[in-house]
Design a protein around this motif. Sequence first.
Motif, PDB file in Angstrom:
ATOM      1  N   ARG A 221       0.754  -1.102  -0.091  1.00  0.00           N
ATOM      2  CA  ARG A 221      -0.049   0.012  -0.043  1.00  0.00           C
ATOM      3  C   ARG A 221       0.913   1.329  -0.064  1.00  0.00           C
ATOM      4  NH1 ARG A 221      -2.506  -4.742   0.536  1.00  0.00           N
ATOM      5  NH2 ARG A 221      -4.595  -4.825   1.351  1.00  0.00           N
ATOM      6  N   ASP A 222       2.171   1.122   0.487  1.00  0.00           N
ATOM      7  CA  ASP A 222       3.022   2.259   0.734  1.00  0.00           C
ATOM      8  C   ASP A 222       4.410   1.958   0.700  1.00  0.00           C
ATOM      9  OD1 ASP A 222       3.941   4.633   1.041  1.00  0.00           O
ATOM     10  OD2 ASP A 222       3.918   4.611   3.073  1.00  0.00           O
ATOM     11  N   PRO A 223       5.217   1.944  -0.438  1.00  0.00           N
ATOM     12  CA  PRO A 223       4.765   2.547  -1.928  1.00  0.00           C
ATOM     13  C   PRO A 223       3.559   1.999  -2.367  1.00  0.00           C
ATOM     14  CG  PRO A 223       6.779   1.585  -1.985  1.00  0.00           C
ATOM     15  CD  PRO A 223       6.458   1.591  -0.745  1.00  0.00           C
ATOM     16  N   GLN A 224       2.577   2.512  -3.360  1.00  0.00           N
ATOM     17  CA  GLN A 224       1.613   1.743  -3.767  1.00  0.00           C
ATOM     18  C   GLN A 224       2.361   0.822  -5.120  1.00  0.00           C
ATOM     19  OE1 GLN A 224      -1.560   4.501  -5.149  1.00  0.00           O
ATOM     20  NE2 GLN A 224      -2.800   3.644  -3.490  1.00  0.00           N
ATOM     21  N   ILE A 225       1.743  -0.517  -4.990  1.00  0.00           N
ATOM     22  CA  ILE A 225       1.933  -1.233  -6.358  1.00  0.00           C
ATOM     23  C   ILE A 225       0.776  -1.788  -6.862  1.00  0.00           C
ATOM     24  CG2 ILE A 225       2.897  -3.548  -7.069  1.00  0.00           C
ATOM     25  CD1 ILE A 225       5.391  -3.050  -5.287  1.00  0.00           C
ATOM     26  N   HIS A 226       0.321  -1.515  -8.150  1.00  0.00           N
ATOM     27  CA  HIS A 226      -0.902  -1.978  -8.609  1.00  0.00           C
ATOM     28  C   HIS A 226      -0.318  -2.946  -9.889  1.00  0.00           C
ATOM     29  CE1 HIS A 226      -3.230   1.760  -7.340  1.00  0.00           C
ATOM     30  NE2 HIS A 226      -3.014   1.022  -6.690  1.00  0.00           N
TER      31      HIS A 226
END
Lengths: 373, 303
Positions: free
Chosen positions: B115-120
Motif C-alpha cells: 500500500r505504501d509505496p503503492q504497487i498496482h
Amino acid sequence: MVIGLISYAIQMSNGFIVTAIRDQVSWGFYISNFTFLVGVAAAAVLLVLPAYVYHFKPIKEIVFLGEMMAITAICMCILFVTVDLGHPERVWHMLPLFGSPNFPRSMLTWDVLVLNGYLIINATVFFYIMYKLYEGADYNKIMPLVLLSIPWAVSIHTVTAFLYNGLGARPFWNASILAPRFLASAFCSGPALMILVLQIVRKMANVPIDNKAIFKLSELIAYTMALNIFLLFCEVFKEVYSDSIHLYSLKYLYFGLHGHNNLVPWMWTALVFNSVSLFLFLYPKTSKSIKYVNAACVMTFIGVYIEKGFGLIIPGFVPDTLGEIYEYSPSIVEIGVTIGIWATGALIYTMLFKFAYPIYKKGLPNNGERQEG
Amino acid sequence: MPNENENKCADKNLDRRRFLKSAAVGAAGLALSSCSSSSFQAFFQDHFREMDKDELLSTLKRMEEEYSKKYGKKFTVSAEAPIDETLFGYGLDISRCIGCRRCVYACVEENNQSRDPQIHWISVLRFKKGDKWMDLENSTKYYDPEKVPEDGYFYVPIACQQCENPPCTKVCPVQATWKEPDGIVVVDYNWCIGCRYCMAACPYGARHFNLTDPGLPAEEVNPKTHYLGNRPRPRGVVEKCTFCIQRTRKGLYPACSEICPMGARKFGNILDPESEIRYLIDKKRVFRLKEDLNTLPKFYYFI
C-alpha cells in the motif's frame, strides 16, 4: 570510497526507494555506467592490436598500462552490476551446479560469462608477462591468449549490446545497428581515457612514453569517432524518415517530449563535444599538438559518457511501454555509490601500477632508457 | 506442488544437488551461525521447481509460521498444482469498462500488494474517443474525475498478458520466473535476484519491483496465499499478476473479474470448447495488445 560505502549502506538498509529507479525506468545510472565501462574495457584491445599484431614498438612498451585498464574497468563493471541487484546475496543462483543459470537463453548469463572470461584472460596475460619480465625471460608463449583477447574484447561489448538489443518491448534498443554503434563509441572513449592516463603516468612516474604512441591512439580515435557519428546519423535518418512511433525516444532525447526535456541539454553537449573532438583529431594542425589532443580526449570522454549513459539506457524506458513519461535523474545515493565505484577503480589501477612499475622498470632495456622505436 | 513430470526431472539431479548443498551449508554454517535459523534456511532454499516433496513441505511450513508470526493471523501458503488440460485465458469487453478501477483495488487486497509505496498490478489507461486509435502515448493512467465514465473517453485495463511466448521469462538470468503448464507466468520470490531484466523485456509494463519493504498493514493482509502468488513478498524482488493463482487453481474466478460491476471481465479455460471464454473468442471481434511482437497474449480484448 567512503562516500560510496555510506551511500551503499543507505541503499541496502532502505531498499531501492532511495534511488530514482522506479517501475517505469527500471534501470538507471548504475547500468549506464556499467555499459560505458564495458566499452572502456573492450577498448584496451586498441592498444593490444598495434602492439602485438603490428609490433608497433612505442605502444608495445606501454601495453601493460592498457591491460591494467581492462582489468580495472571489468572490476568496476562487476561492482556496478552488483549494486544494481535487489538481492546481491543471491548471485549464487547464477552459478552452474549450485544455482540455475538460464544459459544459453538469457543474454545476462552470456554477459557474466564473457565479462569474467575477459577478466581472467587479461589478468592472466598481465601477471604472466610481469612474471616473465621479472625473470627477464621471454614472454611470447602467452601470445595465443593475447590474440584471443582481441576477439574476446569485441565479444564483451557485443554481448552487452545484445542485452538491450534483443528486447522487442523497447524499440529504441531493438535496432540492429546497436552493437556496431556500441563498439564505435567504445573505441573512441577507451583510447581517449588511455591517452589521458598515459600522460598522468608519464608525469607522476618515470615511465618513458613516446608521443608517437599517443598520436597513434588519437589517430585511431579519429577513425572510430567518424564512424560513431556516421552510425548515429544512420539511426537518426531511419527514425526520422520513417516517422513511426519509435521516433518518440529520439525526440525525447534531442528535443523533449510533451514538455519533458531533462536530457536535451546533455545530449546536445554530447553531440557538440563529439563533433568538435572529431575535428580536432582530424585537422592537421591540432592533431599534432598534445594540448589540442588532450582537449579533444576530454571532450570525447564526456561526450561518449553522456551518449552511452543517459543517451542510451534512459530513452529505452522513456516513454515506457504504456506510453508514460517518467523523468529519471539519479538520486544523491546513486551518485554517491557511483563516485565510490569510480574511486575504487582508481584505487585498483593505482595498486596494479605500484605492483607493475618496479618490474617494468627492471625489464626495460638499457636501464630505463628508451630506444628509438 | 509442482506437477509429476517436473518432480521426475528434479530427481535425477538430486544426488549431486544434495551433495553440493550439504557441502555449502556446512561451510557457510560456520560463517553465518549468528543469523536466525529461518533466514538461514531461506538463503539455502532451492529453486521452487527443484525442490523435492520434503523440502517443499518444510518450506511451506516455515513460511506459514513466519507470516503468521509477523501479521498475527493464521496463514496458509499452498502450492496448489496446475489443473490438467487447462490453459487459462482472460477476456475483457472494452465497450463495457467504465474505468472505475474497482478491479485495481480488489487486486491489491486479494494479492497483498504494497500500500505504501503503492504497487498496482492492473493499470487502467484512459483514451480519448475519436483520437488516433489506441495511441498509448496520449493515454493516461492518472485520471481523477468526480464520476466515471467520463464523456468522450474510453478505458483499457492492462495487467500481465500471460503471454504464450513470454519475453520476460526468456531473459531471466536465474530462471526465477517461468510459465506454468496452465499458462500462468509466475515468479519464485525467493529465487529472484532483483536484476529487473524482465521489467525491461516486458512490453506491457506488467512487472513491478519492490523498491522497499512492502507497506502491508496487518489488518489488511489476506492470509490465504499461494507460494507462487499472493504470499507477502520481500523487498528487492519483482512481482506480477498471476491470474490469482491461489483462487483460479481452486476453480474460483480472479478477484478482478469477480468485483467488476459491469461484467466486463471474463475468465476461463481456453482448452474447454464449452467455456464462456471460448465462446467469446469465437463470436466476438477480438484483438490482443502489441500483436506484432509475437508474444501471443492469453488476454483477449473484445469490442
